[in-house]
Scaffold this motif. Sequence first.
Motif, PDB file in Angstrom:
ATOM      1  N   ALA A 230     -14.993   7.921   9.300  1.00  0.00           N
ATOM      2  CA  ALA A 230     -13.796   8.203  10.094  1.00  0.00           C
ATOM      3  C   ALA A 230     -12.653   7.276   9.716  1.00  0.00           C
ATOM      4  O   ALA A 230     -11.490   7.696   9.621  1.00  0.00           O
ATOM      5  N   LEU A 231     -12.968   5.995   9.488  1.00  0.00           N
ATOM      6  CA  LEU A 231     -11.930   5.057   9.094  1.00  0.00           C
ATOM      7  C   LEU A 231     -11.387   5.408   7.716  1.00  0.00           C
ATOM      8  O   LEU A 231     -10.170   5.300   7.467  1.00  0.00           O
ATOM      9  N   TRP A 232     -12.258   5.836   6.828  1.00  0.00           N
ATOM     10  CA  TRP A 232     -11.816   6.198   5.483  1.00  0.00           C
ATOM     11  C   TRP A 232     -10.838   7.374   5.499  1.00  0.00           C
ATOM     12  O   TRP A 232      -9.886   7.409   4.714  1.00  0.00           O
ATOM     13  N   GLU A 233     -11.068   8.336   6.396  1.00  0.00           N
ATOM     14  CA  GLU A 233     -10.155   9.462   6.509  1.00  0.00           C
ATOM     15  C   GLU A 233      -8.755   8.995   6.917  1.00  0.00           C
ATOM     16  O   GLU A 233      -7.754   9.543   6.462  1.00  0.00           O
ATOM     17  N   HIS A 234      -8.698   7.989   7.788  1.00  0.00           N
ATOM     18  CA  HIS A 234      -7.401   7.456   8.202  1.00  0.00           C
ATOM     19  C   HIS A 234      -6.751   6.628   7.090  1.00  0.00           C
ATOM     20  O   HIS A 234      -5.519   6.481   7.060  1.00  0.00           O
ATOM     21  N   MET A 235      -7.566   6.076   6.187  1.00  0.00           N
ATOM     22  CA  MET A 235      -7.037   5.197   5.152  1.00  0.00           C
ATOM     23  C   MET A 235      -6.598   5.951   3.897  1.00  0.00           C
ATOM     24  O   MET A 235      -5.929   5.373   3.035  1.00  0.00           O
ATOM     25  N   LYS A 236      -6.961   7.217   3.786  1.00  0.00           N
ATOM     26  CA  LYS A 236      -6.624   7.966   2.564  1.00  0.00           C
ATOM     27  C   LYS A 236      -5.131   7.972   2.263  1.00  0.00           C
ATOM     28  O   LYS A 236      -4.738   7.797   1.098  1.00  0.00           O
ATOM     29  N   PRO A 237      -4.246   8.184   3.276  1.00  0.00           N
ATOM     30  CA  PRO A 237      -2.802   8.113   2.937  1.00  0.00           C
ATOM     31  C   PRO A 237      -2.383   6.757   2.392  1.00  0.00           C
ATOM     32  O   PRO A 237      -1.477   6.674   1.555  1.00  0.00           O
ATOM     33  N   LEU A 238      -3.052   5.679   2.829  1.00  0.00           N
ATOM     34  CA  LEU A 238      -2.715   4.353   2.308  1.00  0.00           C
ATOM     35  C   LEU A 238      -3.183   4.197   0.868  1.00  0.00           C
ATOM     36  O   LEU A 238      -2.553   3.484   0.073  1.00  0.00           O
ATOM     37  N   VAL A 239      -4.284   4.874   0.520  1.00  0.00           N
ATOM     38  CA  VAL A 239      -4.756   4.840  -0.858  1.00  0.00           C
ATOM     39  C   VAL A 239      -3.732   5.510  -1.760  1.00  0.00           C
ATOM     40  O   VAL A 239      -3.414   5.023  -2.863  1.00  0.00           O
ATOM     41  N   GLN A 240      -3.213   6.661  -1.333  1.00  0.00           N
ATOM     42  CA  GLN A 240      -2.175   7.347  -2.096  1.00  0.00           C
ATOM     43  C   GLN A 240      -0.935   6.455  -2.250  1.00  0.00           C
ATOM     44  O   GLN A 240      -0.318   6.416  -3.322  1.00  0.00           O
ATOM     45  N   GLN A 241      -0.608   5.739  -1.172  1.00  0.00           N
ATOM     46  CA  GLN A 241       0.549   4.851  -1.236  1.00  0.00           C
ATOM     47  C   GLN A 241       0.318   3.753  -2.257  1.00  0.00           C
ATOM     48  O   GLN A 241       1.234   3.362  -2.987  1.00  0.00           O
ATOM     49  N   GLY A 242      -0.924   3.244  -2.319  1.00  0.00           N
ATOM     50  CA  GLY A 242      -1.229   2.195  -3.284  1.00  0.00           C
ATOM     51  C   GLY A 242      -1.208   2.703  -4.705  1.00  0.00           C
ATOM     52  O   GLY A 242      -0.820   1.979  -5.635  1.00  0.00           O
ATOM     53  N   GLN A 243      -1.612   3.965  -4.917  1.00  0.00           N
ATOM     54  CA  GLN A 243      -1.618   4.506  -6.277  1.00  0.00           C
ATOM     55  C   GLN A 243      -0.208   4.792  -6.770  1.00  0.00           C
ATOM     56  O   GLN A 243       0.035   4.809  -7.980  1.00  0.00           O
ATOM     57  N   ASN A 244       0.724   5.026  -5.867  1.00  0.00           N
ATOM     58  CA  ASN A 244       2.100   5.332  -6.243  1.00  0.00           C
ATOM     59  C   ASN A 244       2.954   4.087  -6.463  1.00  0.00           C
ATOM     60  O   ASN A 244       4.146   4.211  -6.723  1.00  0.00           O
ATOM     61  N   ARG A 245       2.352   2.913  -6.274  1.00  0.00           N
ATOM     62  CA  ARG A 245       3.146   1.695  -6.431  1.00  0.00           C
ATOM     63  C   ARG A 245       3.490   1.477  -7.913  1.00  0.00           C
ATOM     64  O   ARG A 245       2.720   1.762  -8.798  1.00  0.00           O
TER      65      ARG A 245
END
Length: 245
Positions: A230-245
Amino acid sequence: MDERLRRYYLTALGIEPWCARWPLPGAAPSPEFPPEPVAPAQPDKPTAAKGVIRQPPRPAPAGQGVSLDAVREALGSGDDAQPAEPSVEEAPVEEASATSVAGQQAFSAMVWHGGHFSLAASAAGDLPYKLANRLGVNILCALGEVVQDGATVFRWPPFDNPELPGSDDATFENVLERLTGGSASGQWILLGEEVGAAMGSMLSSKGHTVLLSSEQILGELLAEPAAKRALWEHMKPLVQQGQNR
């Protein structure tokens, strides 16, 4: 030695303190009863117990007595006068500040800093530091972060008795400012209801951004695989944000 301290020690040892009320030959004066002049012995006066009849009190000489009416007139009160009830002014009740931290329940948090994200998670329960620290580091590593240092543990209030100095809001903000000073970007992930309630508003007031706030705590993440998913589902948008840096 101080007399009160001496009496305390004697009482603790089961010894009853005793002081002479009158001066004794060769003894030092008692601390509580200073020496007084000894009056010469007077012969015993007859009392009613020995069969002596007491004489009734003599009336006051003329001109020396005071009548009850004179007393009432001097006091300005009559037989029908009722005592006035004192007026009581109620003090205004001050409402507790909604942002007060000192009145909140105790909590314990662990704080990690990465290059782009910072994590503050509730460490409630008997959770070993080594195990909790590894979990926090893995959460930031999943976001592409590299964590150099271990977690900093933050416990509030600092003492079990919240009435002791150092448990006020000013101290709380001062400690948090030092903890948040290590955040490179001011972007935070908060885990735990108590941590989110206590730190969320303070971080926002200091110009930081709370990207994710969840009620899950470290103990739940370690014990329940579903909580991790459940926490990972909430963190996925942050992963995308990190990949776009």
